[in-house]
Design an enzyme around this catalytic site. Structure first.
Site, mmCIF file in Angstrom:
data_model
loop_
_atom_site.group_PDB
_atom_site.id
_atom_site.type_symbol
_atom_site.label_atom_id
_atom_site.label_comp_id
_atom_site.label_asym_id
_atom_site.label_seq_id
_atom_site.Cartn_x
_atom_site.Cartn_y
_atom_site.Cartn_z
ATOM 1 C CG ASP A 57 -0.380 -0.111 2.518
ATOM 2 O OD1 ASP A 57 0.956 -0.075 2.905
ATOM 3 O OD2 ASP A 57 -1.121 -0.099 3.583
ATOM 4 C CB SER A 58 4.412 1.897 0.163
ATOM 5 O OG SER A 58 4.973 0.781 -0.798
ATOM 6 C CG ASP A 96 0.377 -4.104 2.052
ATOM 7 O OD1 ASP A 96 0.420 -5.165 2.888
ATOM 8 O OD2 ASP A 96 1.230 -3.072 2.004
ATOM 9 C CE LYS A 126 3.200 -6.106 3.499
ATOM 10 N NZ LYS A 126 2.665 -4.857 4.205
ATOM 11 C CD GLU A 128 0.764 -1.423 7.760
ATOM 12 O OE1 GLU A 128 0.272 -0.940 8.925
ATOM 13 O OE2 GLU A 128 0.941 -1.309 7.011
ATOM 14 C CD GLU A 195 7.965 -0.330 7.344
ATOM 15 O OE1 GLU A 195 6.927 -1.138 6.911
ATOM 16 O OE2 GLU A 195 8.169 0.813 7.025
#
Ligand code: KIV
Length: 301
Positions: A57-58, A96, A126, A128, A195
């Site tokens: 999602d970056s 993501d 993925k 978080e 991270e």
């Protein structure tokens, strides 16, 4: 999606796409190489070198100009996910789950993750979060969705954390982060991104859990590494401390565009070799401006 055909010397060669268990099996065997990818063409370039490609999602920040990843919608992830799956033949593609699409409950997470899997044909998602996401990870894995976890600095929680801050730099923080790693591994995640994490903590986690750790700013102690492709190519205007720029693509793009602009303004581009001539040079009223780039078709009469 597990295998694809590609033409090679007349014969059809099968390229087997790596799957989540193949990535998990690399722990203790060989370093795992990965990058983010957002387009079909860059995915195709990275594919032979990477074990997995992350549609992170970056992309909201490096491609769409958002300040954080928080505003990224699911539809954007699906659109870029599809492009990357089309471009990469061998690497596992992980997509993501963006903020707000999985935190509410395991069933909401399943509905959205299943949509991502069905609409992109990716091989895993993925998400978080550590302990707080363990139940959801188990729920998804039990229902056929491989999950990569992401702990340490979790950018979707930027508004709670108060900035893009490295984690675990004080020993007092370690126990909670180690517990995050243990719980996502026990819940069935096939790997976990660490991270922006202090090296000794990343090393302890990598040693302690059975699944591979994928570091981004978490030192060489991890089982694998990931970087945001735009950052490592030298295309991002600002990069975090942990990024090494392996290229100067931003400067190369600027140089090419400067050259183009100069040639358009000086009327040296397009040149005759970029220009179509008339097929019949003798047609009245049409000057021949250059060589035709395509040979005229033969006529049979
Ligand atoms: O979105 C992303 O690029 C990521 C990487 C930082 C792992 O999650």
């Amino acid at each position: 999606m597990s295998s694809q055909s590609s033409a090679g010397g007349g014969a059809t060669a099968k390229v087997k796409r790596l799957m989540a268990p193949d990535i998990a099996a690399k722990k203790g065997v060989e370093p795992i190489v990965s990058l983010t990818a957002y387009h079909a063409h860059t995915a195709a370039i990275a594919d032979p070198y990477c074990d997995f490609l992350l549609v992170g999602d970056s992309l909201g920040m490096v491609m769409h100009g958002y300040e954080t990843t928080v505003p990224v919608p699911l539809e954007l992830m699906i659109m870029h996910g599809r492009a990357v799956v089309r471009g990469a033949k061998r690497a596992l593609v992980v997509v993501d789950m963006p903020f707000g699409t999985y935190e509410e409950s395991p069933s909401v997470a399943f509905r959205n993750a299943a949509r991502v899997m069905k609409e992109t044909d990716c091989g895993a998602v993925k998400l978080e979060g550590g302990r707080r996401m363990a139940e959801t990870i188990r729920y998804l894995v039990d229902r056929g969705i491989p999950v990569m976890a992401h702990i340490g600095l979790t950018p979707q929680s930027i508004n709670v954390i108060g900035g893009f801050k490295a984690q675990g730099r004080e020993e007092a923080q370690w126990a909670a982060i180690e517990e995050d790693a243990r719980q996502v591994a026990e819940a069935g995640a096939f790997s976990v991104v660490l991270e922006a994490m202090a090296e000794p903590l990343a090393a302890r986690i990598t040693e302690a859990i059975a699944i591979p750790t994928i570091g981004i700013g978490a030192s060489a102690a991890c089982d694998g590494q990931i970087l945001v492709m735009e950052d490592m190519l030298g295309l991002s205007p600002r990069v975090p401390k942990f990024v090494k720029e392996f290229g100067a693509v931003g400067a190369a793009i600027e140089g090419a565009i400067r050259g183009y602009a100069e040639e358009v303004r000086s009327r040296t581009f397009p040149a005759p070799e970029h220009t179509y001539a008339m097929r019949d040079a003798h047609m009245p009223g049409h000057a021949v401006t250059g060589k035709a780039t395509k040979k005229p078709k033969k006529t049979s009469s």
